[in-house]
Write an enzyme that holds these catalytic residues in place. Structure first.
Site, PDB file in Angstrom:
ATOM      1  N   GLU A   1       0.831  -1.214   0.000  1.00 16.58           N
ATOM      2  CA  GLU A   1       0.000   0.000   0.000  1.00 16.58           C
ATOM      3  C   GLU A   1       0.864   1.261   0.000  1.00 16.58           C
ATOM      4  O   GLU A   1       0.568   2.227  -0.688  1.00 16.58           O
ATOM      5  CB  GLU A   1      -0.905   0.019   1.243  1.00 16.58           C
TER       6      GLU A   1
ATOM      7  N   THR B   1      -4.707   8.489  -5.095  1.00 15.74           N
ATOM      8  CA  THR B   1      -4.842   8.491  -3.634  1.00 15.74           C
ATOM      9  C   THR B   1      -3.915   9.541  -3.021  1.00 15.74           C
ATOM     10  O   THR B   1      -4.314  10.276  -2.110  1.00 15.74           O
ATOM     11  CB  THR B   1      -4.521   7.095  -3.065  1.00 15.74           C
TER      12      THR B   1
HETATM   13  N1  HSE Z   1      -8.194   5.859   4.066  1.00 16.94           N
HETATM   14  C1  HSE Z   1      -7.565   6.120   2.796  1.00 16.94           C
HETATM   15  C2  HSE Z   1      -7.884   7.528   2.354  1.00 16.94           C
HETATM   16  C3  HSE Z   1      -8.064   5.172   1.732  1.00 16.94           C
HETATM   17  O1  HSE Z   1      -9.020   7.949   2.521  1.00 16.94           O
HETATM   18  O2  HSE Z   1      -7.002   8.207   1.815  1.00 16.94           O
HETATM   19  C4  HSE Z   1      -6.962   4.472   1.065  1.00 16.94           C
HETATM   20  O3  HSE Z   1      -6.523   3.418   1.898  1.00 16.94           O
END
Ligand code: HSE
Length: 307
Positions: free
Chosen positions: A128, A179
């Site tokens: 990740e 992201t």
């Molecule tokens: N919790 C993360 C975010 C999602 O909202 O950026 C990706 O894992």
């Protein structure tokens, strides 16, 4: 066992009130990964279908997490990996998490399970990190454990009660939202007032899952911190939200870092009605989109076959 084929599902992170903390596993959509033992030391990715992605094991998340796992094992030989991507990268429903968790789960099974599923999270989040710059566990926890999951810390993951009649509608607008870019939109500081509101909702959400109090669950799925900043990325976000609640959704929000949005409802037929209403809204826009409906997947990652 020399070869294993697994199904590694998609997932929804955050669920409005639990940024980087809550995850839910989806059914019916995911990656299929085949891993074979080889005599040559190390990891090699031999084939990727479904999406154009690198086979470089230092860049592909499945390779990165598999290498991290292998480094901690005293294993003299190696593995080859084939990936059939069922989840589009950058969609916000855990594409990198499915691949990063999938490779380590499959290798662990082939080696007779030296690690528990919870212990594998430590390796999956290394994948990740390669994908988005942060070792976030919310999606990989949901993939590996199934149902609803809670990340107290990255090595302290809790599987929550997961009422299996709950269903998700996912709308994926096919626009690119990385992201890392979506995370850059989130402010570093939260006001005390919002911290109190958000933690009150998170506590109530977890309680509602155990008591199966769906009115409370619905009241808790609010996001005062992240959604106001990120929703500008998603065309017609407010219209989708209004339409989902008009159609009895319990909750609606951004799935992970977007651009997908999710609605949570009681039962798959309600989820499908919400999907139809999303379709009507998006057909008027000049944006390609996918809609997916599924029950909450309480099993998580699964073996399809092994030999
Ligand atoms: N919790 C993360 C975010 C999602 O909202 O950026 C990706 O894992």
């Amino acid at each position: 066992m020399n070869e294993i084929k697994i199904f590694s599902p998609a997932s929804v992170a955050n669920l409005s009130c639990g940024y980087d903390i809550l995850g839910a596993c989806l059914g019916g959509i995911g990656d299929e990964i085949i891993v074979r033992k080889t005599n040559k030391k190390g990891i090699i990715i031999t084939k990727i279908s479904g999406q154009k992605l690198t086979k470089d094991i230092n860049k592909n998340v499945a390779g990165v997490s598999a290498c991290a796992l292998l480094k901690d094992l005293n294993y003299k030989k190696g593995f080859e990996i084939e990936i059939k991507k069922g989840i589009k990268p950058g969609s916000g429903i855990g594409s990198s998490a499915a691949s990063a968790a999938g490779s380590v789960y499959a290798i662990n099974e082939l080696l007779g399970k030296p690690f528990s599923k919870k212990e594998l999270i430590k390796y999956a989040i290394i994948g990740e990190k390669a994908a988005c710059g942060s070792p976030i566990a919310d999606n990989v926890a949901a993939v590996l454990l199934g149902g609803f999951t809670f990340v107290r810390e990255k090595n302290d993951i809790i599987k929550l009660n997961s009422p299996i009649n709950l269903a998700f509608t996912i709308l994926h607008p096919q626009i690119e939202v990385k992201t890392s870019d979506s995370r850059a939109l989130v402010k570093k500081n939260v006001s005390l007032k919002n911290m109190v509101k958000q933690s009150a909702n998170l506590g109530a959400f977890v309680s509602a899952l155990y008591t199966e109090d769906y009115d409370l669950l619905s009241r808790s799925m609010k996001d005062f911190v992240i959604e106001p900043l990120r929703s500008i990325l998603i065309p017609n976000f407010e219209k989708l939200k209004q339409s989902s609640f008009k159609n009895n959704a319990l909750g609606f929000g951004i799935s992970g870092s977007g651009p997908s949005v999710f609605a949570l409802s009681k039962g798959i037929s309600q989820a499908k009605i919400i999907g139809k209403s999303f379709e009507i809204i998006y057909k008027k826009l000049n944006v390609n989109f996918d809609i997916h409906t599924s029950y909450l997947n309480n099993k998580g990652i699964q073996i399809i076959e092994s030999k």
